[in-house]
Design an enzyme around this catalytic site. Structure first.
Site, PDB file in Angstrom:
ATOM      1  N   VAL A  31       0.834  -1.204   0.000  1.00 26.92           N
ATOM      2  CA  VAL A  31       0.000   0.000   0.000  1.00 26.92           C
ATOM      3  C   VAL A  31       0.872   1.259   0.000  1.00 26.92           C
ATOM      4  O   VAL A  31       0.682   2.159  -0.821  1.00 26.92           O
ATOM      5  CB  VAL A  31      -0.954  -0.006   1.218  1.00 26.92           C
ATOM      6  CG1 VAL A  31      -1.656   1.341   1.368  1.00 26.92           C
ATOM      7  CG2 VAL A  31      -1.982  -1.117   1.070  1.00 26.92           C
ATOM      8  N   THR A  38      -5.377  -0.485   6.568  1.00 29.38           N
ATOM      9  CA  THR A  38      -6.728  -0.949   6.910  1.00 29.38           C
ATOM     10  C   THR A  38      -6.794  -1.177   8.415  1.00 29.38           C
ATOM     11  O   THR A  38      -6.048  -1.990   8.960  1.00 29.38           O
ATOM     12  CB  THR A  38      -7.041  -2.258   6.164  1.00 29.38           C
ATOM     13  OG1 THR A  38      -6.934  -1.992   4.769  1.00 29.38           O
ATOM     14  CG2 THR A  38      -8.438  -2.762   6.483  1.00 29.38           C
ATOM     15  N   GLU A  63      -7.399   2.483   1.263  1.00 20.88           N
ATOM     16  CA  GLU A  63      -6.896   2.161  -0.073  1.00 20.88           C
ATOM     17  C   GLU A  63      -7.626   0.921  -0.599  1.00 20.88           C
ATOM     18  O   GLU A  63      -7.783  -0.044   0.106  1.00 20.88           O
ATOM     19  CB  GLU A  63      -5.383   1.883   0.038  1.00 20.88           C
ATOM     20  CG  GLU A  63      -4.713   1.631  -1.257  1.00 20.88           C
ATOM     21  CD  GLU A  63      -5.028   2.718  -2.275  1.00 20.88           C
ATOM     22  OE1 GLU A  63      -4.654   3.869  -2.047  1.00 20.88           O
ATOM     23  OE2 GLU A  63      -5.679   2.404  -3.293  1.00 20.88           O
ATOM     24  N   LEU A  68      -6.716  -0.627  -3.567  1.00 21.90           N
ATOM     25  CA  LEU A  68      -5.947  -1.227  -4.668  1.00 21.90           C
ATOM     26  C   LEU A  68      -5.823  -2.736  -4.513  1.00 21.90           C
ATOM     27  O   LEU A  68      -5.845  -3.272  -3.407  1.00 21.90           O
ATOM     28  CB  LEU A  68      -4.569  -0.583  -4.779  1.00 21.90           C
ATOM     29  CG  LEU A  68      -3.608  -0.612  -3.595  1.00 21.90           C
ATOM     30  CD1 LEU A  68      -2.890  -1.941  -3.489  1.00 21.90           C
ATOM     31  CD2 LEU A  68      -2.620   0.518  -3.747  1.00 21.90           C
ATOM     32  N   PHE A  70     -16.289 -11.299  -8.799  1.00 21.80           N
ATOM     33  CA  PHE A  70     -16.060 -11.964  -7.515  1.00 21.80           C
ATOM     34  C   PHE A  70     -17.046 -13.095  -7.240  1.00 21.80           C
ATOM     35  O   PHE A  70     -17.314 -13.432  -6.095  1.00 21.80           O
ATOM     36  CB  PHE A  70     -15.993 -10.949  -6.360  1.00 21.80           C
ATOM     37  CG  PHE A  70     -14.622 -10.340  -6.270  1.00 21.80           C
ATOM     38  CD1 PHE A  70     -14.182  -9.480  -7.251  1.00 21.80           C
ATOM     39  CD2 PHE A  70     -13.749 -10.680  -5.250  1.00 21.80           C
ATOM     40  CE1 PHE A  70     -12.892  -8.956  -7.223  1.00 21.80           C
ATOM     41  CE2 PHE A  70     -12.462 -10.168  -5.207  1.00 21.80           C
ATOM     42  CZ  PHE A  70     -12.041  -9.308  -6.201  1.00 21.80           C
ATOM     43  N   ALA A  96     -15.999 -19.315  -8.633  1.00 20.63           N
ATOM     44  CA  ALA A  96     -15.743 -20.393  -7.676  1.00 20.63           C
ATOM     45  C   ALA A  96     -14.353 -20.965  -7.938  1.00 20.63           C
ATOM     46  O   ALA A  96     -13.837 -20.892  -9.051  1.00 20.63           O
ATOM     47  CB  ALA A  96     -16.794 -21.482  -7.838  1.00 20.63           C
ATOM     48  N   CYS A 150      -5.013  -9.533   2.638  1.00 18.31           N
ATOM     49  CA  CYS A 150      -6.095  -8.636   3.058  1.00 18.31           C
ATOM     50  C   CYS A 150      -7.354  -9.345   3.517  1.00 18.31           C
ATOM     51  O   CYS A 150      -7.784  -9.181   4.655  1.00 18.31           O
ATOM     52  CB  CYS A 150      -6.404  -7.672   1.925  1.00 18.31           C
ATOM     53  SG  CYS A 150      -4.960  -6.696   1.501  1.00 18.31           S
TER      54      CYS A 150
HETATM   55  C1  UGA Z   1      -8.280  -7.041  -2.101  1.00 16.96           C
HETATM   56  C2  UGA Z   1      -9.396  -6.100  -2.607  1.00 16.96           C
HETATM   57  O1  UGA Z   1      -9.907  -6.567  -3.860  1.00 16.96           O
HETATM   58  C3  UGA Z   1      -8.880  -4.675  -2.777  1.00 16.96           C
HETATM   59  O2  UGA Z   1      -9.947  -3.818  -3.163  1.00 16.96           O
HETATM   60  C4  UGA Z   1      -8.281  -4.216  -1.450  1.00 16.96           C
HETATM   61  O3  UGA Z   1      -7.737  -2.912  -1.559  1.00 16.96           O
HETATM   62  C5  UGA Z   1      -7.188  -5.161  -1.040  1.00 16.96           C
HETATM   63  O4  UGA Z   1      -7.734  -6.499  -0.899  1.00 16.96           O
HETATM   64  C6  UGA Z   1      -6.638  -4.697   0.288  1.00 16.96           C
HETATM   65  O5  UGA Z   1      -7.390  -4.682   1.270  1.00 16.96           O
HETATM   66  O6  UGA Z   1      -5.504  -4.218   0.331  1.00 16.96           O
HETATM   67  P1  UGA Z   1      -6.228  -8.291  -3.247  1.00 16.96           P
HETATM   68  O7  UGA Z   1      -6.022  -8.921  -1.916  1.00 16.96           O
HETATM   69  O8  UGA Z   1      -5.067  -7.720  -3.981  1.00 16.96           O
HETATM   70  O9  UGA Z   1      -7.291  -7.086  -3.111  1.00 16.96           O
HETATM   71  O10 UGA Z   1      -6.855  -9.406  -4.171  1.00 16.96           O
HETATM   72  P2  UGA Z   1      -8.227  -9.657  -4.951  1.00 16.96           P
HETATM   73  O11 UGA Z   1      -8.051  -9.396  -6.373  1.00 16.96           O
HETATM   74  O12 UGA Z   1      -9.363  -9.013  -4.273  1.00 16.96           O
HETATM   75  O13 UGA Z   1      -8.348 -11.240  -4.749  1.00 16.96           O
HETATM   76  C7  UGA Z   1      -8.430 -11.790  -3.434  1.00 16.96           C
HETATM   77  C8  UGA Z   1      -8.552 -13.287  -3.490  1.00 16.96           C
HETATM   78  O14 UGA Z   1      -9.844 -13.664  -3.927  1.00 16.96           O
HETATM   79  C9  UGA Z   1      -7.571 -13.977  -4.437  1.00 16.96           C
HETATM   80  O15 UGA Z   1      -7.055 -15.115  -3.778  1.00 16.96           O
HETATM   81  C10 UGA Z   1      -8.418 -14.383  -5.615  1.00 16.96           C
HETATM   82  O16 UGA Z   1      -7.942 -15.515  -6.281  1.00 16.96           O
HETATM   83  C11 UGA Z   1      -9.751 -14.667  -4.928  1.00 16.96           C
HETATM   84  N1  UGA Z   1     -10.934 -14.551  -5.806  1.00 16.96           N
HETATM   85  C12 UGA Z   1     -11.255 -13.376  -6.378  1.00 16.96           C
HETATM   86  C13 UGA Z   1     -11.728 -15.664  -5.999  1.00 16.96           C
HETATM   87  O17 UGA Z   1     -11.465 -16.759  -5.464  1.00 16.96           O
HETATM   88  N2  UGA Z   1     -12.852 -15.543  -6.783  1.00 16.96           N
HETATM   89  C14 UGA Z   1     -13.191 -14.363  -7.369  1.00 16.96           C
HETATM   90  O18 UGA Z   1     -14.236 -14.324  -8.052  1.00 16.96           O
HETATM   91  C15 UGA Z   1     -12.378 -13.262  -7.160  1.00 16.96           C
END
Ligand code: UGA
Length: 456
Positions: free
Chosen positions: A11, A121, A150, A152, A251, A254, A262
């Protein structure tokens, strides 16, 4: 504007680079001296697409620099962003020791009138603690507090920071509002929306957003379990749901579930916060249980397909918690690898970026140089993290090197028809398995029939 960024993790570093790139003078600092030394040479401590180039570019323009000394970073800063880690304690609560340390440093070295912004956070109410610390540590210091969470994502962090869906500023005074609006003017002028709230609301909005996204994923994973039993297709169910703009398709993929630094910690922290405030929120516990279940379901599927795991060679493609990052923290792929290793399987993994971290995290894992090496002699190949390059694998070559023609798609990322056409049995998640040319629905065909698929 003169900005200090305390904490140069995902971040903090991305925030610093982004703020410099919109014209501010940014100094980053961190208690990790090694990290600062590397940053001072223009080397990012983690992989993030485009970050290295942007980092060097902003350093070359002299808008971005790094220092070991917090005092130096804070001396002239009009705005200070606290971007330190807020990891989970054993009981799930957010550990805010680094927040307190940053507040102390600001009290000691900050200039009068400084705007102190929480970007880490944190549980709602943390700003009050920061305020107390600032006031206690330096009597008479004038400061403004704000929360600017944030949103991101790793893998697209810089773009998310520069093209945000929303900028949230939680403030309690017109001065803080004006300063942050001025700071973000280059982005709001380009049409990125800014929402102003009170501080506790901004703090809570971040936890609420992450918890809700995790809820969507766990919901999709629970649906996957039902689809597997009903012979339905979870991807199509998600498509149907997602065409309703009130639900949205994103999101709802599955798979092995969510990981990363996070979601797991933020869910626990929100659950603990609710508890502390006298509100039970068991839904959050259920979201976490379903996430563990997603890995367990994949392990059970692999075991079902291979009959026994002892002595079996499983190739695992993808070890990072998601594509586009070298981050393996709370990676579902590694949770699955550990589960398979514990059951006696030999797991050989490959990841384009995360191999080193994965090996440190799970020493029992063998690391291959590419997907084909991982698959050589394998009884089953598991796609655990959906890196784009895995969609273009030479399936014929994989089929030749593997012992059994079995692919378990933990992310529903492969083209099932192509996989089957190449001679594999294909086991996606929450969708009917395809055994050779036949389409089956639950209950699955006995393992013996599966292993007798062509060329087995
Ligand atoms: C997440 C949030 O999306 C961000 O908005 C937030 O800023 C960030 O946490 C944080 O708090 O700093 P991030 O952890 O980078 O971001 O990853 P994501 O893209 O959200 O994915 C999270 C997890 O969910 C991954 O393991 C991904 O594979 C999984 N996922 C995502 C699924 O299993 N299914 C989905 O449909 C989407």
């Amino acid at each position: 504007m003169k900005v200090a960024v305390m904490g140069t993790g995902h971040v903090g570093l991305v925030t610093g680079v982004a703020l410099a790139s919109i014209g501010h003078d940014v100094v980053g600092t961190d208690i990790d001296g090694e990290k600062i030394s590397r940053l001072a040479e223009g080397i990012s401590p983690f992989f993030e697409p485009g970050l290295d180039e942007a980092l060097r570019h902003e350093m070359a323009t002299n808008r971005l620099s790094f220092t070991h000394a917090a005092s130096e970073a804070l001396r002239d800063a009009e705005v200070v962003f606290i971007c330190v880690g807020t990891p989970a304690r054993a009981n799930g609560e957010a550990n805010l020791v680094a927040m307190e340390g940053a507040a102390r440093d600001i009290a000691r070295h900050g200039r009068d009138g400084v705007v102190v912004v929480e970007k880490s956070t944190v549980p709602a109410g943390t700003a009050e603690r920061v305020r107390d610390t600032l006031a206690r540590e330096r009597h008479g210091l004038r400061f403004e507090l704000a929360s600017n969470p944030e949103f991101l994502r790793e893998g697209s962090a810089l773009r998310d920071a520069l093209e945000p869906d929303r900028i949230v500023i939680g403030v309690e005074s017109p001065v803080a509002s004006e300063v942050l609006r001025r700071l973000y003017a280059p982005l709001t002028d380009r049409g990125h929306p800014l929402i102003e709230t009170d501080i506790a609301t901004a703090e809570l909005a971040k936890h609420a957003s992450n918890a809700f996204l995790a809820l969507k994923i766990s919901f999709a994973n629970a649906l996957a379990r039902i689809c597997e039993r009903a012979g339905a297709d979870v991807t199509s169910v998600a498509e149907v749901m997602g065409t309703d703009p009130r639900i949205d398709r994103s999101f709802l993929n599955a798979g092995l579930g969510y990981g990363g630094y996070c979601f797991p910690k933020d869910l626990m922290a929100l659950e603990r916060l609710a508890e502390r405030l006298g509100y039970r929120f068991p839904l959050l516990r259920e979201v976490q249980r379903l996430n563990v279940e997603a890995v367990e379901a994949a392990a059970a599927k692999i075991e079902d397909v291979l009959w026994n795991l002892e002595g079996k060679h499983v190739a695992m493609l993808g070890l990072a918690f998601k594509p586009g990052t070298d981050d393996v923290r709370f990676s579902p792929a590694l949770a699955l690898a550990e589960r398979l290793l514990a059951a006696g399987a030999h797991v050989v993994g490959f990841d384009p970026q995360a191999a080193v971290g994965a090996k440190q995290e799970v020493p029992g894992l063998e690391i291959a140089r590419d997907a084909y090496e991982a698959a050589t002699g394998a009884h089953c190949l598991v796609l655990a993290t959906e890196w784009e390059e895995f969609r273009d694998l030479d399936l014929g070559r994989l089929r030749e090197v593997m012992a059994y023609p079995v692919i378990v798609d933990g992310r529903n990322a492969l083209d099932g028809d192509a996989v089957v056409a190449a001679g594999f049995s294909y086991h996606p998640t929450g969708r009917p398995a395809v055994l050779g040319a036949r389409l089956t629905t639950a209950p699955r065909t006995p393992d013996t029939a599966l292993l007798a698929a062509p060329d087995a």
